[in-house]
Design a protein around this motif. Structure first.
Motif, short mmCIF file in Angstrom:
data_model
loop_
_atom_site.label_atom_id
_atom_site.label_comp_id
_atom_site.label_asym_id
_atom_site.label_seq_id
_atom_site.Cartn_x
_atom_site.Cartn_y
_atom_site.Cartn_z
N GLN A 153 16.93 1.88 -20.97
CA GLN A 153 17.66 1.69 -19.72
C GLN A 153 17.72 2.96 -18.88
OE1 GLN A 153 21.46 0.06 -20.80
NE2 GLN A 153 20.63 -2.02 -20.96
N ASP A 154 17.63 4.13 -19.54
CA ASP A 154 17.65 5.39 -18.79
C ASP A 154 16.28 5.74 -18.20
OD1 ASP A 154 16.21 6.24 -20.97
OD2 ASP A 154 17.69 7.70 -21.65
N GLY A 155 15.29 4.87 -18.40
CA GLY A 155 13.96 5.09 -17.82
C GLY A 155 13.00 5.84 -18.71
N ARG A 156 13.49 6.38 -19.83
CA ARG A 156 12.61 7.12 -20.74
C ARG A 156 12.01 6.17 -21.77
NH1 ARG A 156 15.93 12.12 -22.90
NH2 ARG A 156 16.99 10.38 -23.88
N TRP A 157 10.84 6.55 -22.27
CA TRP A 157 10.18 5.76 -23.30
C TRP A 157 10.67 6.21 -24.66
CZ3 TRP A 157 7.21 1.58 -22.42
CH2 TRP A 157 6.80 1.37 -21.10
N LYS A 158 11.03 5.26 -25.51
CA LYS A 158 11.54 5.55 -26.85
C LYS A 158 10.69 4.82 -27.89
CE LYS A 158 15.73 6.99 -25.29
NZ LYS A 158 16.74 7.84 -25.66
N GLU A 159 10.27 5.57 -28.90
CA GLU A 159 9.53 4.96 -30.00
C GLU A 159 10.48 4.07 -30.79
OE1 GLU A 159 7.81 8.06 -32.37
OE2 GLU A 159 6.17 8.36 -30.96
N PHE A 160 9.99 2.91 -31.21
CA PHE A 160 10.82 2.07 -32.06
C PHE A 160 10.24 1.94 -33.47
CE2 PHE A 160 8.32 -0.86 -29.44
CZ PHE A 160 7.71 -1.66 -30.37
N VAL A 161 9.12 2.57 -33.71
CA VAL A 161 8.59 2.74 -35.06
C VAL A 161 8.59 4.23 -35.32
CG1 VAL A 161 6.58 2.45 -36.57
CG2 VAL A 161 7.17 0.67 -34.91
N ILE A 162 9.39 4.67 -36.29
CA ILE A 162 9.56 6.11 -36.50
C ILE A 162 9.30 6.45 -37.96
CG2 ILE A 162 11.13 8.06 -36.22
CD1 ILE A 162 12.65 6.30 -34.16
N PRO A 163 8.03 6.69 -38.30
CA PRO A 163 7.72 7.08 -39.68
C PRO A 163 8.08 8.54 -39.92
CG PRO A 163 5.73 7.06 -38.36
CD PRO A 163 6.85 6.58 -37.47
N ASN A 164 8.23 8.90 -41.19
CA ASN A 164 8.46 10.32 -41.48
C ASN A 164 7.19 11.11 -41.17
OD1 ASN A 164 6.72 10.21 -43.75
ND2 ASN A 164 8.41 9.76 -45.12
N GLU A 165 7.29 12.42 -41.20
CA GLU A 165 6.17 13.28 -40.79
C GLU A 165 4.91 13.05 -41.63
OE1 GLU A 165 5.12 18.03 -40.58
OE2 GLU A 165 7.21 17.41 -40.45
N HIS A 166 5.09 12.87 -42.94
CA HIS A 166 3.95 12.67 -43.83
C HIS A 166 3.22 11.37 -43.51
CE1 HIS A 166 1.55 12.81 -47.47
NE2 HIS A 166 2.01 11.62 -47.82
N LEU A 167 3.96 10.28 -43.35
CA LEU A 167 3.34 9.00 -43.03
C LEU A 167 2.73 9.01 -41.64
CD1 LEU A 167 2.61 6.13 -43.77
CD2 LEU A 167 4.93 5.44 -43.08
N ARG A 168 3.40 9.65 -40.68
CA ARG A 168 2.85 9.75 -39.32
C ARG A 168 1.50 10.45 -39.33
NH1 ARG A 168 4.78 9.73 -33.86
NH2 ARG A 168 6.86 9.29 -34.60
N ARG A 169 1.38 11.50 -40.11
CA ARG A 169 0.11 12.23 -40.22
C ARG A 169 -0.98 11.34 -40.80
NH1 ARG A 169 2.41 17.19 -41.66
NH2 ARG A 169 2.69 16.31 -43.73
N ARG A 170 -0.64 10.58 -41.84
CA ARG A 170 -1.62 9.68 -42.45
C ARG A 170 -2.04 8.58 -41.49
NH1 ARG A 170 1.63 8.60 -47.47
NH2 ARG A 170 0.84 6.50 -47.12
N ILE A 171 -1.09 8.04 -40.74
CA ILE A 171 -1.42 7.03 -39.73
C ILE A 171 -2.33 7.63 -38.67
CG2 ILE A 171 -0.49 5.58 -37.88
CD1 ILE A 171 2.03 5.22 -39.66
N ARG A 172 -1.96 8.82 -38.18
CA ARG A 172 -2.77 9.50 -37.16
C ARG A 172 -4.20 9.72 -37.64
NH1 ARG A 172 -1.41 15.35 -36.97
NH2 ARG A 172 -2.82 15.21 -38.74
N ASP A 173 -4.35 10.24 -38.84
CA ASP A 173 -5.68 10.52 -39.37
C ASP A 173 -6.50 9.23 -39.52
OD1 ASP A 173 -4.91 13.16 -39.43
OD2 ASP A 173 -4.65 13.23 -41.63
#
Length: 84
Positions: A54-74
């Protein structure tokens, strides 16, 4: 948990920095869709699914921990590059 079954859906517009959308399966238990592959100034990177708040900013609604985010990215960026 493994990141598997990565699917890449390329975007065909040249003007956009978004180059593809991806979906992944995490440990045969969870599916994440709407991951964006974005062209950065130096490298491509991913953005997790998000929606405009509602404030106009984009917010992630899937928030993995750093380790999982790195694996997803790779996994996503490797699949994107392999798809050519």
């Amino acid at each position: 948990m493994d990141v598997e079954n990565v699917r890449i859906f390329r975007v065909s517009t040249e003007e956009s920095r978004i180059k593809a959308f991806a979906s992944v399966v995490i440990g045969d238990e969870c599916v994440i869709t709407g991951i964006q592959v974005v062209q950065g100034e130096r490298d491509n990177y991913i953005r997790m699914p998000s929606r405009k708040a509602q404030d106009g900013r984009w917010k992630e609604f899937v928030i993995p921990n750093e380790h999982l985010r790195r694996r997803i990215r790779d996994a996503v960026l490797t699949a994107y590059m392999e798809k050519g």
